[in-house]
Write a protein that holds these residues in place. Structure first.
Motif, short mmCIF file in Angstrom:
data_model
loop_
_atom_site.label_atom_id
_atom_site.label_comp_id
_atom_site.label_asym_id
_atom_site.label_seq_id
_atom_site.Cartn_x
_atom_site.Cartn_y
_atom_site.Cartn_z
N ILE A 80 25.95 36.17 12.31
CA ILE A 80 26.75 35.14 11.66
C ILE A 80 26.14 34.81 10.30
CG2 ILE A 80 27.62 32.78 11.82
CD1 ILE A 80 27.50 33.11 14.89
N THR B 180 27.90 33.00 7.66
CA THR B 180 28.93 32.14 7.07
C THR B 180 28.30 30.79 6.70
OG1 THR B 180 29.50 31.43 9.31
CG2 THR B 180 30.80 33.23 8.35
N HIS C 130 28.71 27.47 11.77
CA HIS C 130 27.83 28.18 12.69
C HIS C 130 28.08 27.84 14.16
CE1 HIS C 130 24.50 29.14 9.47
NE2 HIS C 130 25.66 29.71 9.22
N TYR D 102 31.24 29.37 15.85
CA TYR D 102 31.15 30.83 16.01
C TYR D 102 30.11 31.21 17.05
CZ TYR D 102 33.95 31.29 11.72
OH TYR D 102 34.95 31.23 10.77
N CYS E 108 22.07 34.25 14.10
CA CYS E 108 22.78 33.39 13.15
C CYS E 108 21.86 33.03 11.98
CB CYS E 108 23.25 32.12 13.85
SG CYS E 108 24.19 31.00 12.78
#
Length: 317
Positions: A70, A72, A77, A80, A93
């Protein structure tokens, strides 16, 4: 080791670095998803990725996916992470992993229930240099830790639409660069700080532009951190022990430390690993953990850092 199928969610700068690291490992990402399909398709073309998802949600229902990376903005966070875990995917992440420690606690429980690996992509935990320094701390070579001092500053123009200054994207110095300083501190401290104090100056958009933090734990170990998004300062960490102090420049991906020994003032340079391979070390440690080998992802430290940031943030608000 199994050739795990990775998917990246997000196509920003760090995702490009991740795809390049995978390529250097002789591998290719299995898939890519992004809020904008066209950007995901261009990313796939650049790195020879076979699967481009129409929607981010399609990643979670794809049974071929083993690990979701992840990359983004911070405020996306948690959602997702939880969706990936609910669908049986391991998760790496980007930092900061969540915006509140309670969100991370929920995700940790979900990962534990399903026997999945959840981790934060914190380079400090995976660099060979830090692993060696940790050995010196644990075998007593440096003696008792006394004080840590951290600096991290970069000059960002006042563009209130970018993620650094945008409150809608969880911008600000604490979440963006403070997580590195606090992770460094936690790496060397014998236990998590339980006393915090801070000062903050806000950007015109309302996010924290400049931050000063003071920490202490029950062992009497202390740390300070100075962070800014609107003034350049070195990314420098210093940890002072009874028998010597170590200095590290460019500490998020450091491959060199200088130790000055208290007894005779001798300076010793320690060089291990390569800063250029930081994400490769991350990938290797993540896959080792997923395969059931040594778990060096240090989610417990990520949780401690998340707790500290949550406490600091709540005082400001």
């Amino acid at each position: 080791m199994k050739n795990y199928r990775w998917v990246t969610i997000g196509c920003g700068d760090i995702a490009h670095q991740f795809a390049q690291a995978m390529r250097q490992e002789g591998r290719t990402l299995y898939g890519v998803a992004n809020r904008t399909y066209e950007k995901a398709a261009a990313f796939a073309d650049e790195y020879g990725i076979s699967t481009v998802y129409e929607k981010i949600s399609d990643v979670f229902t794809d049974e071929n996916v083993d690990i979701v990376y992840i990359a983004t903005p911070h405020n996306t966070h948690s959602s997702y992470i939880n969706e990936a875990l609910r669908h049986g995917k391991h998760v790496l992440c980007e930092k900061a992993i969540t915006l509140d420690v309670s969100d991370l606690t929920t995700a940790q429980a979900l990962a534990g229930e399903r026997g999945l690996v959840l981790a934060e992509a914190m380079t400090i935990y995976h660099m060979p240099l830090y692993k060696r320094l940790r050995e010196l701390v644990e075998d007593g070579s440096l003696g008792k830790l006394c004080m840590i001092q951290m600096n991290f500053g970069s000059f960002k123009e006042y563009d209130m639409t970018n993620r650094f200054f945008n409150p809608g994207l969880a911008g600000g110095a604490l979440w963006d660069i403070g997580v590195y300083a606090l992770s460094f501190i936690r790496w060397f401290m014998s236990c998590c700080p339980d006393r915090t104090a801070s000062q903050v100056r806000y950007a015109p958009s309302g996010v924290d532009e400049q931050v000063g933090i003071l920490l202490m734990n029950e062992a009497g170990e202390m740390a300070t951190a100075g962070l800014t998004l609107h003034a350049k300062q070195p990314k420098r960490g210093m940890a002072a022990f009874e028998k010597g102090f170590l200095e590290i420049s460019e500490y998020p991906r450091a491959d060199r430390a200088v130790i000055t020994w208290t007894e005779d003032g001798r300076r010793e340079t320690l060089e291990l690993g390569s800063s250029a391979d930081a994400l490769r070390y991350e990938i290797r440690d993540m896959e080792a953990a997923v395969s059931g080998g040594a778990d060096e992802m240090h989610l417990d430290y990520s949780a401690d850092v998340s707790r500290l940031m949550t406490e600091i943030w709540k005082v400001w608000r």
